[in-house]
Design a protein around this motif. Sequence first.
Motif, PDB file in Angstrom:
ATOM      1  N   VAL B 354       4.070   5.879  -2.384  1.00 51.86           N
ATOM      2  CA  VAL B 354       3.620   5.706  -1.000  1.00 51.86           C
ATOM      3  C   VAL B 354       2.318   6.466  -0.763  1.00 51.86           C
ATOM      4  O   VAL B 354       1.383   5.962  -0.123  1.00 51.86           O
ATOM      5  CB  VAL B 354       4.709   6.176  -0.009  1.00 51.86           C
ATOM      6  CG1 VAL B 354       4.132   6.357   1.396  1.00 51.86           C
ATOM      7  CG2 VAL B 354       5.864   5.176   0.011  1.00 51.86           C
ATOM      8  N   GLN B 355       2.222   7.682  -1.305  1.00 51.67           N
ATOM      9  CA  GLN B 355       1.022   8.490  -1.083  1.00 51.67           C
ATOM     10  C   GLN B 355      -0.204   7.922  -1.794  1.00 51.67           C
ATOM     11  O   GLN B 355      -1.322   8.064  -1.320  1.00 51.67           O
ATOM     12  CB  GLN B 355       1.251   9.925  -1.581  1.00 51.67           C
ATOM     13  CG  GLN B 355       2.067  10.773  -0.614  1.00 51.67           C
ATOM     14  CD  GLN B 355       2.196  12.202  -1.103  1.00 51.67           C
ATOM     15  OE1 GLN B 355       2.098  12.468  -2.303  1.00 51.67           O
ATOM     16  NE2 GLN B 355       2.419  13.121  -0.178  1.00 51.67           N
ATOM     17  N   ARG B 356       0.016   7.333  -2.969  1.00 54.58           N
ATOM     18  CA  ARG B 356      -1.130   6.989  -3.804  1.00 54.58           C
ATOM     19  C   ARG B 356      -1.587   5.541  -3.715  1.00 54.58           C
ATOM     20  O   ARG B 356      -2.730   5.224  -4.052  1.00 54.58           O
ATOM     21  CB  ARG B 356      -0.825   7.345  -5.264  1.00 54.58           C
ATOM     22  CG  ARG B 356      -1.030   8.827  -5.512  1.00 54.58           C
ATOM     23  CD  ARG B 356      -0.197   9.360  -6.666  1.00 54.58           C
ATOM     24  NE  ARG B 356       0.269  10.706  -6.365  1.00 54.58           N
ATOM     25  CZ  ARG B 356      -0.435  11.810  -6.559  1.00 54.58           C
ATOM     26  NH1 ARG B 356      -1.616  11.732  -7.088  1.00 54.58           N
ATOM     27  NH2 ARG B 356       0.036  12.985  -6.217  1.00 54.58           N
ATOM     28  N   VAL B 357      -0.695   4.642  -3.315  1.00 52.27           N
ATOM     29  CA  VAL B 357      -1.118   3.246  -3.198  1.00 52.27           C
ATOM     30  C   VAL B 357      -1.893   3.088  -1.891  1.00 52.27           C
ATOM     31  O   VAL B 357      -1.391   3.416  -0.821  1.00 52.27           O
ATOM     32  CB  VAL B 357       0.095   2.298  -3.253  1.00 52.27           C
ATOM     33  CG1 VAL B 357      -0.296   0.893  -2.812  1.00 52.27           C
ATOM     34  CG2 VAL B 357       0.660   2.270  -4.656  1.00 52.27           C
ATOM     35  N   ASP B 358      -3.113   2.617  -1.989  1.00 54.11           N
ATOM     36  CA  ASP B 358      -4.022   2.576  -0.851  1.00 54.11           C
ATOM     37  C   ASP B 358      -4.025   1.170  -0.243  1.00 54.11           C
ATOM     38  O   ASP B 358      -5.003   0.447  -0.339  1.00 54.11           O
ATOM     39  CB  ASP B 358      -5.420   2.968  -1.351  1.00 54.11           C
ATOM     40  CG  ASP B 358      -6.407   3.158  -0.210  1.00 54.11           C
ATOM     41  OD1 ASP B 358      -5.965   3.429   0.919  1.00 54.11           O
ATOM     42  OD2 ASP B 358      -7.616   3.035  -0.464  1.00 54.11           O
ATOM     43  N   SER B 359      -2.919   0.793   0.360  1.00 53.22           N
ATOM     44  CA  SER B 359      -2.789  -0.560   0.897  1.00 53.22           C
ATOM     45  C   SER B 359      -2.351  -0.508   2.357  1.00 53.22           C
ATOM     46  O   SER B 359      -1.862   0.517   2.824  1.00 53.22           O
ATOM     47  CB  SER B 359      -1.779  -1.362   0.079  1.00 53.22           C
ATOM     48  OG  SER B 359      -2.249  -1.493  -1.247  1.00 53.22           O
ATOM     49  N   ALA B 361       0.149  -1.888   3.697  1.00 52.70           N
ATOM     50  CA  ALA B 361       1.588  -1.659   3.807  1.00 52.70           C
ATOM     51  C   ALA B 361       2.157  -1.330   2.436  1.00 52.70           C
ATOM     52  O   ALA B 361       1.711  -1.870   1.417  1.00 52.70           O
ATOM     53  CB  ALA B 361       2.285  -2.883   4.396  1.00 52.70           C
ATOM     54  N   VAL B 362       3.116  -0.421   2.416  1.00 51.03           N
ATOM     55  CA  VAL B 362       3.833  -0.084   1.193  1.00 51.03           C
ATOM     56  C   VAL B 362       5.319  -0.253   1.487  1.00 51.03           C
ATOM     57  O   VAL B 362       5.828   0.297   2.476  1.00 51.03           O
ATOM     58  CB  VAL B 362       3.532   1.359   0.732  1.00 51.03           C
ATOM     59  CG1 VAL B 362       4.295   1.672  -0.538  1.00 51.03           C
ATOM     60  CG2 VAL B 362       2.030   1.550   0.516  1.00 51.03           C
ATOM     61  N   ALA B 363       5.997  -1.036   0.656  1.00 47.17           N
ATOM     62  CA  ALA B 363       7.419  -1.291   0.846  1.00 47.17           C
ATOM     63  C   ALA B 363       8.206  -0.502  -0.189  1.00 47.17           C
ATOM     64  O   ALA B 363       7.834  -0.474  -1.362  1.00 47.17           O
ATOM     65  CB  ALA B 363       7.704  -2.785   0.701  1.00 47.17           C
ATOM     66  N   VAL B 364       9.277   0.141   0.247  1.00 46.03           N
ATOM     67  CA  VAL B 364      10.163   0.860  -0.662  1.00 46.03           C
ATOM     68  C   VAL B 364      11.504   0.147  -0.631  1.00 46.03           C
ATOM     69  O   VAL B 364      12.140   0.045   0.426  1.00 46.03           O
ATOM     70  CB  VAL B 364      10.317   2.338  -0.224  1.00 46.03           C
ATOM     71  CG1 VAL B 364      11.277   3.077  -1.150  1.00 46.03           C
ATOM     72  CG2 VAL B 364       8.965   3.027  -0.176  1.00 46.03           C
TER      73      VAL B 364
END
Lengths: 426, 426
Positions: B354-359, B361-364
């Motif tokens: 979550v911290q590193r993906v620069d998008s 939206a981030v889905a977990v």
Amino acid sequence: MSEEFLKVARAAREAAAELAPLPRAAKDRALRAVADALVEHGKEIIEANAVDVDKAREGGTSEAMIDRLRLDEARIEAIAQAVRDIAELPDPVGEVVRGGTLPNGLELRQLRVPLGVIGIIYEGRPNVTVDGAALCLKSGNAVLLRGSSSAYSSNTALVRIMQEALEATEVPAGAVQLVPGLTRDSVKELMRARGLVDVLIPRGGASLINSVVEESTVPVIETGVGNCHVYVDADADLDLAVQILVNAKAQRPSVCNAAETFLVHVDVAERFLPMALAALSEAGVTVHGDERVAAHGGVVPATEDDYYAEYLSLDIAAAVVDSLEAAVAHIRKYGSGHTDAIVTRSQGAARRFVQRVDSAAVAVNASTRFTDGGEFGFGAEIGISTQKLHARGPMGLPELTSTKWVYTGEGHLRTSKGTVIPASGG
Amino acid sequence: MSEEFLKVARAAREAAAELAPLPRAAKDRALRAVADALVEHGKEIIEANAVDVDKAREGGTSEAMIDRLRLDEARIEAIAQAVRDIAELPDPVGEVVRGGTLPNGLELRQLRVPLGVIGIIYEGRPNVTVDGAALCLKSGNAVLLRGSSSAYSSNTALVRIMQEALEATEVPAGAVQLVPGLTRDSVKELMRARGLVDVLIPRGGASLINSVVEESTVPVIETGVGNCHVYVDADADLDLAVQILVNAKAQRPSVCNAAETFLVHVDVAERFLPMALAALSEAGVTVHGDERVAAHGGVVPATEDDYYAEYLSLDIAAAVVDSLEAAVAHIRKYGSGHTDAIVTRSQGAARRFVQRVDSAAVAVNASTRFTDGGEFGFGAEIGISTQKLHARGPMGLPELTSTKWVYTGEGHLRTSKGTVIPASGG
């Protein structure tokens, strides 16, 4: 693009990825190390600055401009203190802007995240080099600095000292970069660096800002051009109006939130103008007025250009208007969307003015000079945006961030019949 | 700029000034009048649409595309219902975003205000004409619509009917304008209309969006290109991972939040790939894999281009990665910054991703398909922004607004010694 430019831009991009997830404490430690290093290396900075000052003097630069350029021990201490002050400010990164649990059980949060790489194009004083870098670092962004060529030696020393200080910290030294080169080419490269640079902030005069806005393919945040108005309504307290007008114009004429035009309602013009013209004259202000203003004497006739002008001097344009609506129309036509003030005792007039004036800030019974990050309690300011996208008005640390949506489920699937959560496979 | 274009752009600008201060009730009444008029004039709309459909058929357009273009009574009813739904949504205009009283007594508020004039450049379905107009009106903005030339007859009828309906309401009819002309020139005019248009929103494929971003001097909000990833972590629940992957890819492959690449951690690749490939195959999906994926058979070898591709079809690229960091690096390199998912049982892995993906939206542990204004509870969506400035992710009504600072005093002056409030003159 030149290899030289690509090298620093890519270094900034890589540093940005490392910097973004750093916790506040790491960034604050780095900022304090930068502040200490600036003071420690004060002598080097003053030597580098002397090169710029000598060159400026040889080139015939005015003493006022040279004074803006000059660094001494006290100014370096002030620059370092500003960095320490930025370290004390709250970290905008990670703030949950919105959040909650959706009806289907997904936990949704909108988090503040750094923008990435910010390019700052600026003129004049070398303190912006440090101030801009510190604001970007604190908000988790890498920065590409492109200062005035007149301060190139000073800026080179300042950036080198900041980078050396960062080497010993968790913040990557590559996060602060001076754009190489003195020519306009390096500005062009910044403006074309889409994909490498996330946003450009030009800080300077109208011509710099306009050329960046016109030519850049990187998104731009416009700052700082202020053709601010004071409108004196039919229901104004005229004594207060005179004081607000003189304060807005003359307290510091060289800044973007200083007033450049005043408008007065026809119903009070005969009473207000003699008071206002006397007070402005006493403050050393030249009034450029329309016919109805000029009828009072001591007024320079205004041309159309005067109403568009951002004087930044002890000059002000003036006109009599027939209604509040005419004042709003004048402001919409000639204004720069920075700050416009109304002086009135009428709640209804204030409401109409606030609703209809399309500017970053609207002041009611107050000087335009209060549109300022410091006055608004932001602690620091990177500039005052006069555009409508992203940030409008004084820009503090949160304005140097974007957001990211994060949603967390337990295997949530979207189907035509709504959300399905399959049983865990263990 | 052509006189024709200037005429509609200026009309929109004037209408925007009138529309901005209107209260919610007036805007909602206008939207309901528009909805009623669309249903009432359904026959005219269907006739105008038939012209476009016939032309498309003569031009050899595929039946799938013709179906997207076609309007019938049921579709018009659905379009009208969407307008009524927008009328039910809260009005973002006037919301106090931040506010308080400053130490000097100035009352400071940051209010949501309309952007002004929004240009929408779009392809395909004529429902965007109505939907875009309704979202803009509700948020107090005038709109310049530039739809596909293939829907010009339909769009002309829809805009005319909307304008006629507005005539009887408080919302100025000029607030909804179709950009005249069918050629690319009219797109160019929109992109150069700085000062007349406040923001451009291109809705369509990557090439449309890129050309607008490159050429426009009007600020642009990029929308909709989605090269979304599903990363299956070493700690993933593999059964859930298969289901999330198939859902993200195949539930609706033609949309921007569908997955286009999956990455699997090397430690679980041997177990995961046979399960995933079987399930994807069963869903009719072709996998374009790197060597380690292709070793499992039934896989097309992937080229570099596959990892950049937004297939929007039953195809997916795939690669084995050696670590979570490698997955993040892959996503940062090839992704479009739309939505990327991680499947993992590890809290630490989720946090790092979550911290590193620069998008946007981030889905977990959830399908990428949930990145959607409707799913997020926005009620309506103008598009999904993949840029970092202004709005990121699904854009609802608040994303169609700017803000304005208002401060109210009682004669507040700024001086070198702090704020001074002179006594009232009565």
